[in-house]
Enzyme design. Sequence first.
Site: not given
Length: 537
Positions: A106, A109, A516
Amino acid sequence: MNQTEKTCFHCGLEVPEHLHLTVRYENEDHETCCAGCQAVAQSIIDAGLGNYYKQRTADAEKSELPPPEVLSQLKLYDLPEVQADFVEVGEGDEREAVLMLGGITCAACVWLIEQQLLRTAGVVRVDLNYSTHRCRVVWDEGKIALSDILLKIRKTGYTAAPYDAQKVEAQAQKERKQFIVRLAVAGLGMMQTMMFAVPTYLYGGDIEPLFLEILHWGGFLMVLPVVFYSALPFYRGAWRDWKNRRVGMDTPIAIAVVMTFVAGIYSLAVNAGQGMYFESIAMLLFFLLGGRFMEQIARRRAGDAAERLVKLVPAFCHRLPSYPDSEEIEEAAVVQLQAGDVIVVKPGEVIPVDGTVLSGESEVDEAMLTGESLPVVKRSSENVTAGTLNTGSPLVIRTDRTGNNTRLSHIVKLLDRALAQKPRAAELAEKYASSFVFGELLLAIPVFIGWTWYADAQTALWITVALLVITCPCALSLATPTALAASTGALADDGVLISGKQSLETLAQIDDVVFDKTGTLTKGQLSVSRIIPLGRL
């Protein structure tokens, strides 16, 4: 204890032969193993708390080190010839490497590993990517060795090794198979225990005590593989958290499973009619493992973005060993190419190196670099980039850069570094998940006591277990990083690569986007969108 004993008066460890550091206690000199123990012991005595040394029941225990063979293997990573493949040399003694970690369950950790390394002298920066379990570490070679960093991670309770794509794939396959087996065992255990539990739900009062006991024993036997095999990841995570003096999301789950299992055994031993409990354990673990398995799949998809870029480079190529004297071709592995080697890239093949065209003229598709759909003409003395596609005719190319030095490799490193950066939501999850769990455990104590007094122990047990399971911070420790990983992977599938930690958070606030050039917004592959018949054939 006297001066002839060679153990430290404060911590109980061995005192080096050449060292003579003492503290005065009860008119007697006592040996200490280091200046730190001497200072602490003297402070305790000077404060009038010397009775501590009389009343303590045990000396400090020496931390357990890995076996000698493991230590010797870690030391090999300090050799320059070994580090040449995966360590980048920075300014002065600064070094940088990407490590692959194991054992992470998780976000807490991630926080623990980063904090442990950042508190280590010589470690400059640590970026750990939860979705891919890769850790980018920058350290000062003059203050700490790479083997010491790997040892620090191992002593924290996790595994670490230099990043290797093949090893990562093999490890991922192994973990996936183990997860599937654990999930299957939990699923079968859930179905079997429910088979024994359903009759007690429907006809519990009408079943004879002998047959009711048989049903409970059947549920007990069926849940054993679930408790002692499928639940192992939660036990390991809770034990690792305990050793590091913190609490994570595995802790309340492990406590809830053990409490319910013990209650089931007690109920079975005292009075089988009081409740089975076992089917609840199997069902809980099945759904938890299923959630983690889906989370693992989401993380893997997120990590595939960088892997797909790496896989653009082919494993083999056509080398011209005697060029220009001879154009004889031989097959060669791309990893064996060196600067100056000459290769030929045929139409339809991917260019494996950064190099210079020696002869030939062709069109090269560079969409993976520039986004432009139209191929670019390449002639003699012009540069080509690894990962681009030769579409026209054969090109003879001199190798300039290979492997980790190519432009594509640098793009992968930039992407990996961007993925390792955590948005504010993930940072908050890592920071507060452990405190949330600790508060939850403290709250469970008065809840159990209060319901025991108000109702009975059985009711108190169920309510306490429900509290531990329902309030487990999955939303903090798993859902937030998993959502980020899933969204990153979904964007990568559409060709959008995240370059900064705040990109996803700010994306929802964007009103206008300016590009662009329009070429980067198209795929450049013509296809039939609609057929309009103008007459009969």
